[in-house]
Write a protein that holds these residues in place. Sequence first.
Motif, PDB file in Angstrom:
ATOM      1  N   ASN A 260       3.871  14.611  -8.578  1.00 29.50           N
ATOM      2  CA  ASN A 260       4.509  13.299  -8.499  1.00 29.50           C
ATOM      3  C   ASN A 260       4.622  12.947  -7.020  1.00 29.50           C
ATOM      4  N   GLN A 261       3.680  12.122  -6.523  1.00 29.48           N
ATOM      5  CA  GLN A 261       3.614  11.835  -5.089  1.00 29.48           C
ATOM      6  C   GLN A 261       3.513  10.335  -4.844  1.00 29.48           C
ATOM      7  N   ASN A 262       4.534   9.824  -4.207  1.00 30.12           N
ATOM      8  CA  ASN A 262       4.636   8.399  -3.902  1.00 30.12           C
ATOM      9  C   ASN A 262       4.340   8.217  -2.413  1.00 30.12           C
ATOM     10  N   VAL A 263       3.048   8.166  -2.091  1.00 28.94           N
ATOM     11  CA  VAL A 263       2.601   8.214  -0.693  1.00 28.94           C
ATOM     12  C   VAL A 263       2.197   6.812  -0.220  1.00 28.94           C
ATOM     13  N   ILE A 264       2.659   6.444   0.969  1.00 29.96           N
ATOM     14  CA  ILE A 264       2.428   5.112   1.531  1.00 29.96           C
ATOM     15  C   ILE A 264       1.588   5.237   2.813  1.00 29.96           C
ATOM     16  N   PRO A 265       0.582   4.369   2.998  1.00 28.60           N
ATOM     17  CA  PRO A 265      -0.278   4.434   4.191  1.00 28.60           C
ATOM     18  C   PRO A 265       0.341   3.675   5.374  1.00 28.60           C
ATOM     19  N   GLN A 266       1.491   4.114   5.799  1.00 32.07           N
ATOM     20  CA  GLN A 266       2.246   3.376   6.811  1.00 32.07           C
ATOM     21  C   GLN A 266       1.460   3.181   8.107  1.00 32.07           C
ATOM     22  N   LYS A 267       0.786   4.221   8.569  1.00 32.00           N
ATOM     23  CA  LYS A 267       0.095   4.125   9.855  1.00 32.00           C
ATOM     24  C   LYS A 267      -1.139   3.223   9.790  1.00 32.00           C
ATOM     25  N   LEU A 268      -1.902   3.309   8.703  1.00 30.11           N
ATOM     26  CA  LEU A 268      -3.053   2.415   8.576  1.00 30.11           C
ATOM     27  C   LEU A 268      -2.603   0.957   8.602  1.00 30.11           C
ATOM     28  N   LEU A 269      -1.535   0.657   7.880  1.00 31.00           N
ATOM     29  CA  LEU A 269      -1.024  -0.710   7.836  1.00 31.00           C
ATOM     30  C   LEU A 269      -0.520  -1.150   9.209  1.00 31.00           C
ATOM     31  N   SER A 270       0.191  -0.259   9.890  1.00 37.95           N
ATOM     32  CA  SER A 270       0.755  -0.621  11.195  1.00 37.95           C
ATOM     33  C   SER A 270      -0.332  -0.811  12.251  1.00 37.95           C
ATOM     34  N   MET A 271      -1.482  -0.128  12.066  1.00 32.34           N
ATOM     35  CA  MET A 271      -2.589  -0.269  13.018  1.00 32.34           C
ATOM     36  C   MET A 271      -3.461  -1.489  12.722  1.00 32.34           C
ATOM     37  N   GLY A 272      -3.173  -2.165  11.610  1.00 34.78           N
ATOM     38  CA  GLY A 272      -3.880  -3.404  11.322  1.00 34.78           C
ATOM     39  C   GLY A 272      -5.010  -3.307  10.322  1.00 34.78           C
ATOM     40  N   TYR A 273      -5.141  -2.162   9.640  1.00 34.24           N
ATOM     41  CA  TYR A 273      -6.183  -2.077   8.624  1.00 34.24           C
ATOM     42  C   TYR A 273      -5.830  -3.008   7.459  1.00 34.24           C
ATOM     43  N   VAL A 274      -6.812  -3.781   6.991  1.00 35.58           N
ATOM     44  CA  VAL A 274      -6.618  -4.728   5.895  1.00 35.58           C
ATOM     45  C   VAL A 274      -7.352  -4.202   4.661  1.00 35.58           C
ATOM     46  N   TYR A 275      -6.607  -3.956   3.601  1.00 28.23           N
ATOM     47  CA  TYR A 275      -7.188  -3.421   2.363  1.00 28.23           C
ATOM     48  C   TYR A 275      -7.959  -4.490   1.604  1.00 28.23           C
ATOM     49  N   ASN A 276      -9.067  -4.087   1.024  1.00 24.91           N
ATOM     50  CA  ASN A 276      -9.822  -4.957   0.121  1.00 24.91           C
ATOM     51  C   ASN A 276      -9.305  -4.862  -1.306  1.00 24.91           C
ATOM     52  N   HIS A 277      -8.690  -3.729  -1.646  1.00 24.10           N
ATOM     53  CA  HIS A 277      -8.255  -3.482  -3.021  1.00 24.10           C
ATOM     54  C   HIS A 277      -6.811  -2.969  -3.013  1.00 24.10           C
ATOM     55  N   HIS A 278      -5.859  -3.914  -3.096  1.00 25.30           N
ATOM     56  CA  HIS A 278      -4.445  -3.546  -3.140  1.00 25.30           C
ATOM     57  C   HIS A 278      -4.014  -3.130  -4.543  1.00 25.30           C
ATOM     58  N   GLU A 279      -4.421  -3.914  -5.519  1.00 21.37           N
ATOM     59  CA  GLU A 279      -3.920  -3.778  -6.879  1.00 21.37           C
ATOM     60  C   GLU A 279      -4.840  -2.913  -7.728  1.00 21.37           C
ATOM     61  N   LEU A 280      -4.241  -2.061  -8.554  1.00 26.70           N
ATOM     62  CA  LEU A 280      -5.022  -1.165  -9.393  1.00 26.70           C
ATOM     63  C   LEU A 280      -5.920  -1.942 -10.348  1.00 26.70           C
ATOM     64  N   LYS A 281      -5.394  -2.985 -10.982  1.00 30.40           N
ATOM     65  CA  LYS A 281      -6.195  -3.729 -11.961  1.00 30.40           C
ATOM     66  C   LYS A 281      -7.478  -4.258 -11.334  1.00 30.40           C
ATOM     67  N   GLU A 282      -7.363  -4.851 -10.168  1.00 30.54           N
ATOM     68  CA  GLU A 282      -8.544  -5.405  -9.500  1.00 30.54           C
ATOM     69  C   GLU A 282      -9.523  -4.286  -9.118  1.00 30.54           C
ATOM     70  N   ALA A 283      -8.979  -3.147  -8.653  1.00 30.38           N
ATOM     71  CA  ALA A 283      -9.828  -2.017  -8.281  1.00 30.38           C
ATOM     72  C   ALA A 283     -10.580  -1.481  -9.494  1.00 30.38           C
TER      73      ALA A 283
END
Length: 309
Positions: free
Chosen positions: A278-301
Amino acid sequence: MNNLGKKIVVIGATGLIGRSLIPFLVNSGYRVIALSRSIQKARAIFNDEIDVEYWNGLDSLALIPILNDAYAVINLAGESIAVRWTKKIKERLYNSRIDTTISIVDAINSCTNPPKVLIQASAIGYYSYNSDIQCYETSAKGGGFLSNLVSEWENAAKKVNSNCRLVLIRTGIVLSSNGGFLEKLINPTRFYLGGWFGDGLQKISWIHIDDYVNAVKFLIEEEKCTGPFNMVSPKPVTLKHFAKGVGNTLKRPVWLPIPKFVLRLFLGKMADEVIFSNQNVIPQKLLSMGYVYNHHELKEALDDLLKQK
């Protein structure tokens, strides 16, 4: 950034991630060299689009001329953890990660013109395997075999000289249409046997393969990026939510929970630390460095990946 001709060496190239990452890097203008114990297998996967060279995973002296003058080294080597952890298997998991990484670091440290960056595989198994608390890159190490293994893996990489920037990619569940976790759910679901493990309420931290390879390129090129980065989507979900999402996309009901004791019987401790984790892991550093995700939502992915099937 002009990538034309810059050399990137990928170790562990024939796995799920390498098979997508290497063509992506080639299309981005890099010159990629794949190292493999099986040249025949690597050439069958990549045809003639990249150079393939043999490396046994341990000989650091043989590695020096290959890594010298490289722009980046990406180490993805490591045997699958998704097996019962016998004493012999634990040794193989250790050797394929720590011993290989030690050899790579020794080679980099011996180069006259070392790589600018080492992108070192790691895993979110570094964190506690049973916690509802959100985990960031600064969160504490967990307990158990997997957490200790990942910690030693990272420590081996940290011995690289300071003139080579180190990035640790703590990988979650990578979703791909070409294998891995998603593939294991598709066929049972298509045949109306879709389900989840245990109560299904455990959080899983996932990432679309396209975001993964884009993020690796981002980490190579952004020189301010150092240390650990959580390679996951910003939106973890429960396993039951994930399984039902696969069912909805395939237009199949998902109804079959598999009791914990069944998997513990066959897989032992691995079931607790991996399958029921059970791991609730957040990509805090990628987000803070400005990486923009193409696939945020599971349904779309899932829509995107299962459409490819």
